[in-house]
Design a protein around this motif. Sequence first.
Motif, PDB file in Angstrom:
ATOM      1  N   GLY A 156      38.730  26.930  44.464  1.00  0.00           N
ATOM      2  CA  GLY A 156      38.998  26.973  45.892  1.00  0.00           C
ATOM      3  C   GLY A 156      39.279  28.348  46.459  1.00  0.00           C
ATOM      4  O   GLY A 156      39.634  28.472  47.630  1.00  0.00           O
ATOM      5  N   ARG A 157      39.165  29.414  45.675  1.00  0.00           N
ATOM      6  CA  ARG A 157      39.331  30.769  46.205  1.00  0.00           C
ATOM      7  C   ARG A 157      38.449  31.726  45.424  1.00  0.00           C
ATOM      8  O   ARG A 157      38.036  31.448  44.303  1.00  0.00           O
ATOM      9  N   THR A 158      38.205  32.881  46.022  1.00  0.00           N
ATOM     10  CA  THR A 158      37.256  33.840  45.432  1.00  0.00           C
ATOM     11  C   THR A 158      37.902  35.137  44.975  1.00  0.00           C
ATOM     12  O   THR A 158      37.216  35.998  44.412  1.00  0.00           O
ATOM     13  N   VAL A 159      39.206  35.310  45.250  1.00  0.00           N
ATOM     14  CA  VAL A 159      39.895  36.536  44.824  1.00  0.00           C
ATOM     15  C   VAL A 159      41.077  36.172  43.947  1.00  0.00           C
ATOM     16  O   VAL A 159      41.602  35.052  44.003  1.00  0.00           O
ATOM     17  N   THR A 160      41.501  37.145  43.150  1.00  0.00           N
ATOM     18  CA  THR A 160      42.621  36.899  42.231  1.00  0.00           C
ATOM     19  C   THR A 160      43.943  36.865  42.984  1.00  0.00           C
ATOM     20  O   THR A 160      44.127  37.546  43.996  1.00  0.00           O
ATOM     21  N   ALA A 161      44.893  36.065  42.462  1.00  0.00           N
ATOM     22  CA  ALA A 161      46.246  35.983  43.016  1.00  0.00           C
ATOM     23  C   ALA A 161      47.209  36.737  42.112  1.00  0.00           C
ATOM     24  O   ALA A 161      46.889  37.051  40.953  1.00  0.00           O
ATOM     25  N   ASP A 162      48.405  37.020  42.641  1.00  0.00           N
ATOM     26  CA  ASP A 162      49.360  37.861  41.912  1.00  0.00           C
ATOM     27  C   ASP A 162      49.818  37.255  40.592  1.00  0.00           C
ATOM     28  O   ASP A 162      50.294  37.978  39.711  1.00  0.00           O
ATOM     29  N   SER A 163      49.696  35.935  40.449  1.00  0.00           N
ATOM     30  CA  SER A 163      50.204  35.292  39.237  1.00  0.00           C
ATOM     31  C   SER A 163      49.088  34.799  38.320  1.00  0.00           C
ATOM     32  O   SER A 163      49.361  34.107  37.338  1.00  0.00           O
ATOM     33  N   ALA A 200      47.542  45.718  35.791  1.00  0.00           N
ATOM     34  CA  ALA A 200      47.659  44.415  36.465  1.00  0.00           C
ATOM     35  C   ALA A 200      47.673  44.575  37.984  1.00  0.00           C
ATOM     36  O   ALA A 200      47.018  43.822  38.714  1.00  0.00           O
ATOM     37  N   ALA A 201      48.411  45.573  38.483  1.00  0.00           N
ATOM     38  CA  ALA A 201      48.517  45.781  39.930  1.00  0.00           C
ATOM     39  C   ALA A 201      47.152  46.068  40.559  1.00  0.00           C
ATOM     40  O   ALA A 201      46.893  45.684  41.707  1.00  0.00           O
ATOM     41  N   ARG A 202      46.261  46.735  39.790  1.00  0.00           N
ATOM     42  CA  ARG A 202      44.939  47.085  40.336  1.00  0.00           C
ATOM     43  C   ARG A 202      43.954  45.920  40.292  1.00  0.00           C
ATOM     44  O   ARG A 202      42.856  46.018  40.826  1.00  0.00           O
ATOM     45  N   LEU A 203      44.344  44.824  39.641  1.00  0.00           N
ATOM     46  CA  LEU A 203      43.443  43.676  39.539  1.00  0.00           C
ATOM     47  C   LEU A 203      43.901  42.501  40.397  1.00  0.00           C
ATOM     48  O   LEU A 203      43.338  41.410  40.302  1.00  0.00           O
ATOM     49  N   ARG A 204      44.905  42.730  41.231  1.00  0.00           N
ATOM     50  CA  ARG A 204      45.353  41.682  42.152  1.00  0.00           C
ATOM     51  C   ARG A 204      44.544  41.756  43.449  1.00  0.00           C
ATOM     52  O   ARG A 204      44.341  42.840  43.995  1.00  0.00           O
ATOM     53  N   GLY A 205      44.090  40.609  43.911  1.00  0.00           N
ATOM     54  CA  GLY A 205      43.345  40.564  45.167  1.00  0.00           C
ATOM     55  C   GLY A 205      41.935  41.081  45.083  1.00  0.00           C
ATOM     56  O   GLY A 205      41.349  41.462  46.100  1.00  0.00           O
ATOM     57  N   VAL A 206      41.354  41.102  43.900  1.00  0.00           N
ATOM     58  CA  VAL A 206      39.966  41.557  43.741  1.00  0.00           C
ATOM     59  C   VAL A 206      39.077  40.327  43.528  1.00  0.00           C
ATOM     60  O   VAL A 206      39.560  39.258  43.142  1.00  0.00           O
ATOM     61  N   PRO A 207      37.785  40.429  43.752  1.00  0.00           N
ATOM     62  CA  PRO A 207      36.898  39.279  43.545  1.00  0.00           C
ATOM     63  C   PRO A 207      36.968  38.752  42.119  1.00  0.00           C
ATOM     64  O   PRO A 207      36.975  39.529  41.155  1.00  0.00           O
ATOM     65  N   ILE A 208      37.034  37.441  42.006  1.00  0.00           N
ATOM     66  CA  ILE A 208      37.140  36.813  40.692  1.00  0.00           C
ATOM     67  C   ILE A 208      35.903  37.087  39.838  1.00  0.00           C
ATOM     68  O   ILE A 208      35.988  37.135  38.606  1.00  0.00           O
ATOM     69  N   ASP A 209      34.768  37.311  40.490  1.00  0.00           N
ATOM     70  CA  ASP A 209      33.531  37.562  39.733  1.00  0.00           C
ATOM     71  C   ASP A 209      33.220  39.055  39.619  1.00  0.00           C
ATOM     72  O   ASP A 209      32.063  39.447  39.459  1.00  0.00           O
TER      73      ASP A 209
END
Length: 468
Positions: A156-163, A200-209
């Motif tokens: 249901g979403r296309t970007v990574t979440a903080d957790s 980890a901080a640089r991979l938050r909110g980036v496209p999952i693919d």
Amino acid sequence: MQITIEDVSPVEKRVDFEVPWRDVEPKLEKAYDQLRKEVQLKGFRPGKVPRSIIERLYRHQVEDDVARELVEVSLGQAIEENQIQPVAPPRVDKLELKSGEPFRFTARVEVRSQIVPKDYSAIPLSRRPAKVTDEDVANALETYRRQLTQFKPVEGRTVTADSDVLMVEVRGRIGEHKVKKNTVMVDLADENAGGVPGLAARLRGVPIDSQQLEVRYTVAADSSVSGLAGKEVGLHVTIKEARERKQPALDDELAKDTGEADTLEELKQKIRDRLLETDRQRIKQELTAALAKEIVARNPFPIAPALVDRHAEALLSRARAQLGMAGIDFEDGQIDLSQMKNEFKVEAEQQARASILTQAIAEREGIQVSDADVQKRVAELAAARQENTKKLRAELERTGRIHGVRAQILEEKTLDLLLDQAKITENAPDRLIVTPGDAGARLVVTPEEARAEIEAARQEQGQSPRRK
């Protein structure tokens, strides 16, 4: 055989050997006879090659083998008969056999320092009180939540979440170190996830693919991973899989799921009691470290460089393991291992001196380790590693590591005696001013360390922690 021993220094001996020709000749004859049975040369039947041909073709090899055998036997005899305690393999000069003449050679042997320890009783130490804060308990509860958390594919979403927890493929560089193409798990809630602080901080909110996502930044100078502090990071990251957390609520149901309590309040109390005991053990480690540093300061003595080198090697091995978890490649020639090892020399010497002193104190005080002590420790290690006790004992015996187990127990008994004799005053600083490495290198892990290693290995492999 004649043996002459000369003290070059308090920690080095020169041993001169002279082996009569009558003892050398039979060994040469035996070596040639054996080689004659084994060698195969065109034009000769097996075992029928003339001795003169064998000598012409293989003389240097045979003489070298015999000389080394004589050295090994002679050194063993000298060490046993003269109670020499080497701390490293002896250095032997050039070996040469001359027909009809005695075999002479010289060995340089670095030995354990011979000291009479003094001023080790009634060492003044300051001890802080054990404490557990509400924050400590809350963090422990969060650990339980993480252990009981389920990880499900993101929907249901296309970007990574903080957790989220990602399985990523990384390659590039960290400072001067090359990172090979490597697949790691990155928990986006953990600032040091993947072994690389800040990733980890640089991979938050980036496209999952994300494919070949370029990540560039500088690791903080105060990073807890000291080997990477201040390093420039340049990585390309491909996200292979993304999972989201489904964490349980902090309630009685969570307490029951732990198998330790029926209510959340009961679980909190058990956690508090356990953390308090853990802090007491930490305080003991701090006292032990301060004690070891003090007895070393009170007992100066010469020490064999080889022994310091051995401790430095152990510290280097640990550092390599830590950096290896970050995917740093040691085979690309960018890391100067000799320089790294030299940086550990001061700490290594402190550890080596403390080890020698505790052993000398144990001898003076008549402290001994029984087989029952060893068997109990092996059983604890086996339980921590989930191995069979008999099998582990056999492995330790076969590899010689059982001596490390015995030495560790002896050291612990000796330091416990010195702590009992110390003049300890109660204080209230946050902690003593010591570093974790002050307590000395451990060649054999404790049961608690073994459990931690297993848990770290599971997390490294992306497995869920075991429920307790």
